[in-house]
Write a protein that holds these residues in place. Structure first.
Motif, mmCIF file in Angstrom:
data_model
loop_
_atom_site.group_PDB
_atom_site.id
_atom_site.type_symbol
_atom_site.label_atom_id
_atom_site.label_comp_id
_atom_site.label_asym_id
_atom_site.label_seq_id
_atom_site.Cartn_x
_atom_site.Cartn_y
_atom_site.Cartn_z
ATOM 1 N N ALA A 175 1.245 -1.305 5.930
ATOM 2 C CA ALA A 175 0.452 -0.764 4.815
ATOM 3 C C ALA A 175 1.289 0.209 3.984
ATOM 4 O O ALA A 175 1.210 0.208 2.750
ATOM 5 N N ALA A 176 2.113 1.020 4.654
ATOM 6 C CA ALA A 176 2.963 1.974 3.937
ATOM 7 C C ALA A 176 3.981 1.245 3.062
ATOM 8 O O ALA A 176 4.196 1.612 1.904
ATOM 9 N N PHE A 177 4.607 0.218 3.613
ATOM 10 C CA PHE A 177 5.607 -0.523 2.842
ATOM 11 C C PHE A 177 4.975 -1.317 1.699
ATOM 12 O O PHE A 177 5.645 -1.641 0.720
ATOM 13 N N LEU A 178 3.685 -1.626 1.813
ATOM 14 C CA LEU A 178 2.975 -2.309 0.727
ATOM 15 C C LEU A 178 2.453 -1.338 -0.314
ATOM 16 O O LEU A 178 1.832 -1.749 -1.295
ATOM 17 N N VAL A 204 -1.845 7.297 2.162
ATOM 18 C CA VAL A 204 -1.853 7.734 3.565
ATOM 19 C C VAL A 204 -3.169 7.369 4.245
ATOM 20 O O VAL A 204 -3.169 6.909 5.389
ATOM 21 N N TRP A 205 -4.307 7.558 3.539
ATOM 22 C CA TRP A 205 -5.588 7.216 4.162
ATOM 23 C C TRP A 205 -5.683 5.704 4.427
ATOM 24 O O TRP A 205 -6.274 5.274 5.407
ATOM 25 N N GLY A 206 -5.067 4.888 3.575
ATOM 26 C CA GLY A 206 -5.048 3.435 3.783
ATOM 27 C C GLY A 206 -4.177 3.047 4.967
ATOM 28 O O GLY A 206 -4.489 2.135 5.721
ATOM 29 N N ALA A 225 -5.449 1.246 8.279
ATOM 30 C CA ALA A 225 -4.796 0.046 8.820
ATOM 31 C C ALA A 225 -4.446 0.256 10.298
ATOM 32 O O ALA A 225 -4.675 -0.627 11.126
ATOM 33 N N PHE A 226 -3.901 1.450 10.601
ATOM 34 C CA PHE A 226 -3.582 1.777 12.001
ATOM 35 C C PHE A 226 -4.833 1.690 12.873
ATOM 36 O O PHE A 226 -4.824 1.060 13.931
ATOM 37 N N ALA A 227 -5.924 2.307 12.423
ATOM 38 C CA ALA A 227 -7.158 2.353 13.215
ATOM 39 C C ALA A 227 -7.747 0.956 13.399
ATOM 40 O O ALA A 227 -8.148 0.588 14.513
ATOM 41 N N LEU A 228 -7.791 0.168 12.329
ATOM 42 C CA LEU A 228 -8.389 -1.174 12.430
ATOM 43 C C LEU A 228 -7.572 -2.098 13.320
ATOM 44 O O LEU A 228 -8.124 -2.797 14.181
#
Length: 144
Positions: free
Chosen positions: A39-42, A46-48, A52-55
């Motif tokens: 998600a970071a590279f896309l 930070v909240w996204g 992504a980490f949580a899901l």
């Protein structure tokens, strides 16, 4: 430094931590950290990344981990324990065994014993094999 690399570092640390535990939990979190990294590279905020980490972590822990654990545990060989482990083991007659019983030493322990074949007898010093255990009595046959 791009924040995606921090997520990759967290994934590596979590995967390494799995080696200490072996419960597959930290490995699933490492997968979540890879999701945060992606998600970071896309370009996600930070909240996204955290979402992504949580899901990904939740999906892996709830959906994948039980399946993988079950498969790994089923692949382990079964080992007989307690009296089942004595079946097939050799022993030495300590006290003559006849129809009324006797004593045999198996794996360093003395057991009451009786012959499997009715009428068969064993003298002290004879070698026997454990056919089965019934209660606290070894049912034995002539050994080598």
């Amino acid at each position: 430094m791009h924040v995606g690399f921090a997520w990759l570092g967290a994934a590596v640390l979590l995967a390494a931590g799995e080696a200490a535990g072996g419960e597959l939990f930290m490995l699933m979190l490492a997968g979540g950290a890879l999701g945060g990294s992606a998600a970071a590279f896309l370009g996600a905020p930070v909240w996204g990344q955290a979402l992504a980490f949580a899901l990904v972590s939740l999906i892996l822990v709830v959906g994948v981990r039980p399946l993988v654990r079950r498969r790994l545990l089923n692949a382990l060989p079964e080992h007989d324990t307690n009296t089942a482990a004595l079946t097939g083991r050799g022993g030495t007659v300590v006290e003559a065994i006849g129809p009324s019983g006797g004593l045999v030493e198996i794996a360093g322990d003395t057991w009451t014993a009786r012959p499997l074949i009715e009428g068969e007898t064993f003298e002290a010093g004879d070698k026997v094999l454990v056919h089965q255990i019934e209660g606290a009595t070894a049912i034995v046959v002539r050994g080598l």
